[in-house]
Scaffold this active site. Structure first.
Site, mmCIF file in Angstrom:
data_model
loop_
_atom_site.group_PDB
_atom_site.id
_atom_site.type_symbol
_atom_site.label_atom_id
_atom_site.label_comp_id
_atom_site.label_asym_id
_atom_site.label_seq_id
_atom_site.Cartn_x
_atom_site.Cartn_y
_atom_site.Cartn_z
ATOM 1 N N TRP A 32 0.714 -1.059 -0.071
ATOM 2 C CA TRP A 32 -0.098 -0.165 0.086
ATOM 3 C C TRP A 32 0.781 1.245 0.060
ATOM 4 C CZ3 TRP A 32 -4.066 -1.223 -1.764
ATOM 5 C CH2 TRP A 32 -4.939 -2.611 -1.484
ATOM 6 N N ASP A 70 -1.859 6.816 6.293
ATOM 7 C CA ASP A 70 -2.659 5.952 5.858
ATOM 8 C C ASP A 70 -3.019 4.961 6.999
ATOM 9 O OD1 ASP A 70 -4.187 3.693 4.693
ATOM 10 O OD2 ASP A 70 -2.793 3.224 3.138
ATOM 11 N N LYS A 73 -11.753 -1.859 6.672
ATOM 12 C CA LYS A 73 -11.124 -2.857 7.756
ATOM 13 C C LYS A 73 -11.668 -2.714 9.074
ATOM 14 C CE LYS A 73 -8.219 -3.569 3.944
ATOM 15 N NZ LYS A 73 -7.510 -2.588 3.545
HETATM 16 C C1 LIG Z 1 -6.980 -2.121 2.090
HETATM 17 C C2 LIG Z 1 -5.991 -0.792 2.255
HETATM 18 C C3 LIG Z 1 -5.901 0.018 1.219
HETATM 19 C C4 LIG Z 1 -6.781 0.068 -0.044
HETATM 20 O O1 LIG Z 1 -8.185 0.340 0.467
HETATM 21 P P1 LIG Z 1 -9.277 0.598 -0.858
HETATM 22 O O2 LIG Z 1 -10.275 1.108 0.027
HETATM 23 O O3 LIG Z 1 -9.586 -0.855 -1.302
HETATM 24 O O4 LIG Z 1 -8.704 1.460 -1.942
HETATM 25 C C5 LIG Z 1 -4.854 1.100 1.334
HETATM 26 N N1 LIG Z 1 -4.207 1.123 2.560
HETATM 27 C C6 LIG Z 1 -4.173 0.249 3.573
HETATM 28 C C7 LIG Z 1 -3.231 0.317 4.724
HETATM 29 C C8 LIG Z 1 -4.994 -0.947 3.239
HETATM 30 O O5 LIG Z 1 -5.082 -1.780 4.397
#
Ligand SMILES: *Cc1c(COP(=O)(O)O)cnc(C)c1O
Length: 360
Positions: free
Chosen positions: A101, A171, A195
């Site tokens: 990511w 993030d 998540k």
């Molecule tokens: C799942 C995830 C993403 C991507 O998320 P989307 O909503 O599918 O774009 C980005 N960063 C992290 C840390 C993630 O766990």
């Protein structure tokens, strides 16, 4: 009805209480005679829903008044572009590469400017967080970007890089609300909901007010400007209304459980059950350097691909779903987000012990 223990990395398990409440309100939300899915986003009822969601999130994370909370769409991945479009005034950003990511954010950032990768843990398949001392933050960087919890590899930052007067962007898709955070250390925090918050389709952005301006890169679409969403309280266009409603219920659920201090305590307890077993097992091994272990995503291996596959298959048959590791990593991964009950982790460890015994 029977529910499994769902160890999916995302979309992930939600609190059963929240799902039940939503089911009860499905046909008639609080006397409105309609579902939240059917109601105007300009209605009093929905104003209450989004207002309460924001209020509860602010309380939980102790978000200072000079930060805006935005409920946007496009997932976490859209933020990989929205962040440079809005914040890259000099067209330079510093990034730390701690996994897939983090890498995707780097490649997207490169569409807009120069990305300096200050540190990386790619040399050891992202099994650790790079040393943050002596990082050379670039003088001309618009911001420093980190992925706070690395969902795929199971690492997390326990310390933050010292970015001086540079904006720190994080993030937190896979660890938001898992423990208290000092929001004031960040310029921008974002998290895809699926998540640890709610249904896919919502991304939460917490952004310091002075970073919300009209001074964005040329060609930035209206929908990708933080300012348009901030000025309209996330109601510039039709928001992911049902998703926001569920997020609000999850925030309330966390508050009822005692907030983020309580979450941290229970998450540490849950993670310790699994990590302690991994450290004592002669079959299963954790893959991450101990000090950087995530509380949310726990990758592990047996060392044999066949045994890994057998374990995943038998675990599934026993009601433990989605334990297969990410397709790029292999092995197993148990994601134990806020909504995974401690009983689920205990039951998984009992199952692993039994499997180890039977497959010696
Ligand atoms: C799942 C995830 C993403 C991507 O998320 P989307 O909503 O599918 O774009 C980005 N960063 C992290 C840390 C993630 O766990």
């Amino acid at each position: 009805m029977s529910r499994v223990y769902n160890f999916s990395a995302g979309p992930a398990v939600l609190p059963e209480e929240v799902l039940k409440e939503a089911a009860e309100e499905m046909l008639d939300y609080k006397g409105t005679g309609m579902s939240v899915m059917e109601m105007s986003h300009r209605s009093k009822a929905f104003e209450g829903i989004i207002g309460d969601a924001e209020k509860t999130l602010r309380e939980l994370m102790n978000i200072p008044d000079n930060y805006k909370v935005l409920f946007l769409q496009g997932g976490a991945s859209q933020q990989f572009a929205m962040i440079p479009m809005n914040l890259m005034k000099n067209r330079v950003a510093d990034h730390i590469n701690t996994g897939q990511w983090a890498k995707k954010a780097i490649s997207e950032g490169k569409l807009y400017g120069k990305i300096n990768v200050l540190a990386s843990s790619e040399d050891k398949t992202f099994t650790y967080i790079p040393d943050l001392k002596d990082l050379k933050i670039s003088d001309d960087a618009d911001y420093v970007y980190i992925c706070h919890n690395n969902t795929i590899y199971g690492t997390k930052y326990n310390d933050l890089p010292d970015t001086g007067d540079k904006i720190l962007v994080a993030d937190m898709s896979s660890d938001i609300l898992s423990e208290p955070v000092d929001v004031s250390k960040y310029g921008l925090i974002f998290a895809g909901a699926q998540k640890n918050i709610g249904p896919a389709g919502v991304v939460v952005v917490i952004i310091r007010e002075d970073l919300i301006t009209d001074d964005v890169l040329p060609g930035t679409p209206t929908m990708l400007k933080y300012k348009i969403h901030a000025d309209n309280n996330s109601l510039y266009n039709t928001p992911p209304a049902y998703g926001i409603y569920i997020c609000g219920k999850v925030f309330q659920w966390i508050k009822n459980k005692g907030g983020l201090d309580a979450m941290k305590k229970i998450n540490e307890e849950k993670a310790a059950i699994l990590y302690d077993y991994l450290d004592s097992s002669s079959m299963f091994k954790g893959t991450v350097v101990k000090k950087d272990r995530s509380l949310m995503n726990v990758p592990f291996v047996t060392g044999s691909d066949e045994l890994d596959a057998k374990f995943v298959k038998e675990a599934k048959a026993a009601g433990f779903e989605n334990l297969k590791g990410h397709r790029t990593v292999g092995g197993m991964r148990a994601s134990i987000y806020n909504a995974m009950p401690i009983e689920g982790v205990k039951a998984l460890v009992e199952f692993m012990k039994k499997f180890e015994e039977e497959n010696k």
